[in-house]
Design an enzyme around this catalytic site. Structure first.
Site, PDB file in Angstrom:
ATOM      1  N   ASN A   7       0.873  -1.162   0.000  1.00 60.54           N
ATOM      2  CA  ASN A   7       0.000   0.000   0.000  1.00 60.54           C
ATOM      3  C   ASN A   7       0.919   1.223   0.000  1.00 60.54           C
ATOM      4  O   ASN A   7       1.558   1.529   1.010  1.00 60.54           O
ATOM      5  CB  ASN A   7      -0.912   0.004   1.232  1.00 60.54           C
ATOM      6  CG  ASN A   7      -1.832   1.208   1.276  1.00 60.54           C
ATOM      7  OD1 ASN A   7      -1.457   2.314   0.896  1.00 60.54           O
ATOM      8  ND2 ASN A   7      -3.051   1.008   1.759  1.00 60.54           N
ATOM      9  N   ASP A 220      -1.425  -6.211   6.155  1.00 64.98           N
ATOM     10  CA  ASP A 220      -1.144  -6.481   4.748  1.00 64.98           C
ATOM     11  C   ASP A 220      -0.746  -7.952   4.630  1.00 64.98           C
ATOM     12  O   ASP A 220       0.202  -8.399   5.290  1.00 64.98           O
ATOM     13  CB  ASP A 220      -0.016  -5.580   4.248  1.00 64.98           C
ATOM     14  CG  ASP A 220      -0.358  -4.101   4.435  1.00 64.98           C
ATOM     15  OD1 ASP A 220      -0.920  -3.510   3.504  1.00 64.98           O
ATOM     16  OD2 ASP A 220      -0.064  -3.559   5.527  1.00 64.98           O
ATOM     17  N   ASP A 249       2.729   4.783   4.933  1.00 61.79           N
ATOM     18  CA  ASP A 249       2.536   4.290   6.299  1.00 61.79           C
ATOM     19  C   ASP A 249       2.527   2.760   6.354  1.00 61.79           C
ATOM     20  O   ASP A 249       2.483   2.176   7.431  1.00 61.79           O
ATOM     21  CB  ASP A 249       1.265   4.866   6.936  1.00 61.79           C
ATOM     22  CG  ASP A 249       0.055   4.840   6.025  1.00 61.79           C
ATOM     23  OD1 ASP A 249       0.187   4.475   4.849  1.00 61.79           O
ATOM     24  OD2 ASP A 249      -1.049   5.197   6.484  1.00 61.79           O
ATOM     25  N   HIS A 250       2.608   2.116   5.180  1.00 63.92           N
ATOM     26  CA  HIS A 250       2.683   0.659   5.089  1.00 63.92           C
ATOM     27  C   HIS A 250       4.065   0.216   4.615  1.00 63.92           C
ATOM     28  O   HIS A 250       4.749   0.951   3.898  1.00 63.92           O
ATOM     29  CB  HIS A 250       1.669   0.111   4.081  1.00 63.92           C
ATOM     30  CG  HIS A 250       0.240   0.301   4.474  1.00 63.92           C
ATOM     31  ND1 HIS A 250      -0.563  -0.727   4.898  1.00 63.92           N
ATOM     32  CD2 HIS A 250      -0.538   1.418   4.484  1.00 63.92           C
ATOM     33  CE1 HIS A 250      -1.778  -0.275   5.148  1.00 63.92           C
ATOM     34  NE2 HIS A 250      -1.790   1.033   4.914  1.00 63.92           N
TER      35      HIS A 250
END
Length: 263
Positions: A7, A220, A249-250
């Site tokens: 992401n 995730d 942020d992922h």
């Protein structure tokens, strides 16, 4: 085959990070979520210059998914059952690999925002539709990989503090049941096939120095059909990218799928 999900929280902002990630990790198939760009703005030429084909479904400012692959897609599908009015959250390709044909489904599951909200209800209904899709794809394909940002931390080990986060968004029992319903259809969580470091997460809020304090969630996931379980050699989270300047942020999750016994 090195396959990954990430992401990126805006492909426009992080294109160079994505391109470098592809090269440095020798990625064959990369599923992207939250591209946040319309179809006409997708940078397919940048991926083409590195030898990748691109398949994408865009939406301005929000959502958006894409798959970049060294393999040509023989069948490409968009959204849940082709519903073009649906939020742009799913794209799938069928590729021919050294293992055989594989259907790769890239998902960006709804966040839900808050328990008992309309968005939470939408999230649960979306998962029900996803389960129907997975069930059908398992019947039609020898191999299936469903990967992306699920916005669900399946177990307490996937949360930095299970007591603080109990029955909150991302960890509620209803969300976890929805995720487990997918698993029970005939999928396995690639990350949990291997011994992993404790406190392994893939998402950290930008606020409260969450990454520095490792206040994260593992949301995730790479889910494999049983037929691919024996071919999965490794699965890891590359948290180093979360430490970049202006990071998503992922962090990406990477799995190696191979029929080579010596890998």
């Amino acid at each position: 085959m090195n396959i990954a999900t990430w992401n990126v929280n805006s492909l426009k902002v992080r294109l160079e990070q994505v391109l470098n990630f592809l090269v440095q990790n020798d990625i064959d198939v990369l599923c992207l979520q939250e591209t946040k760009i319309t179809d006409d703005k997708f940078p397919y030429e940048s991926f083409k210059s590195l030898g990748y084909k691109s398949y994408w479904l865009g939406q301005k400012t929000f959502n958006g998914v894409a798959i970049v692959s060294r393999y040509q897609s023989t069948k490409t599908s968009y959204n849940l059952y082709g519903n073009i009015e649906e939020q742009k959250r799913l794209i799938s390709v069928t590729i021919s690999s050294e293992i055989g044909k594989i259907c790769v489904v890239c998902v960006y599951c709804p966040n839900g925002q808050m328990i008992d909200s309309e968005k939470y209800e939408y999230k649960i209904k979306w998962f029900d539709k996803l389960a129907d899709l997975v069930k059908n794809e398992l019947l039609k394909n020898d191999h299936l990989i469903v990967l992306g940002d699920y916005n669900v931390a399946p177990k307490d080990d996937d949360v930095y503090n299970s007591e603080i986060c109990k029955d909150q968004i991302l960890t509620s029992s209803t969300e976890r049941k929805s995720f487990n319903k997918l698993i029970q259809l005939g999928l396995v969580d690639a990350f949990r096939l291997f011994k992993q470091p404790e406190k392994s997460y893939s998402w950290w809020d930008y606020r409260r120095l969450s990454f520095k304090r490792n206040m994260g969630f593992r949301i995730d996931h790479i889910l494999l059909s049983y037929s691919l379980k024996e071919f999965c050699k490794t699965c890891k989270i590359d948290k180093s990218l979360r430490g970049f300047e202006k990071p998503s942020d992922h962090a990406p999750v990477i799995a190696v799928i191979s029929n080579n016994l010596y890998e």
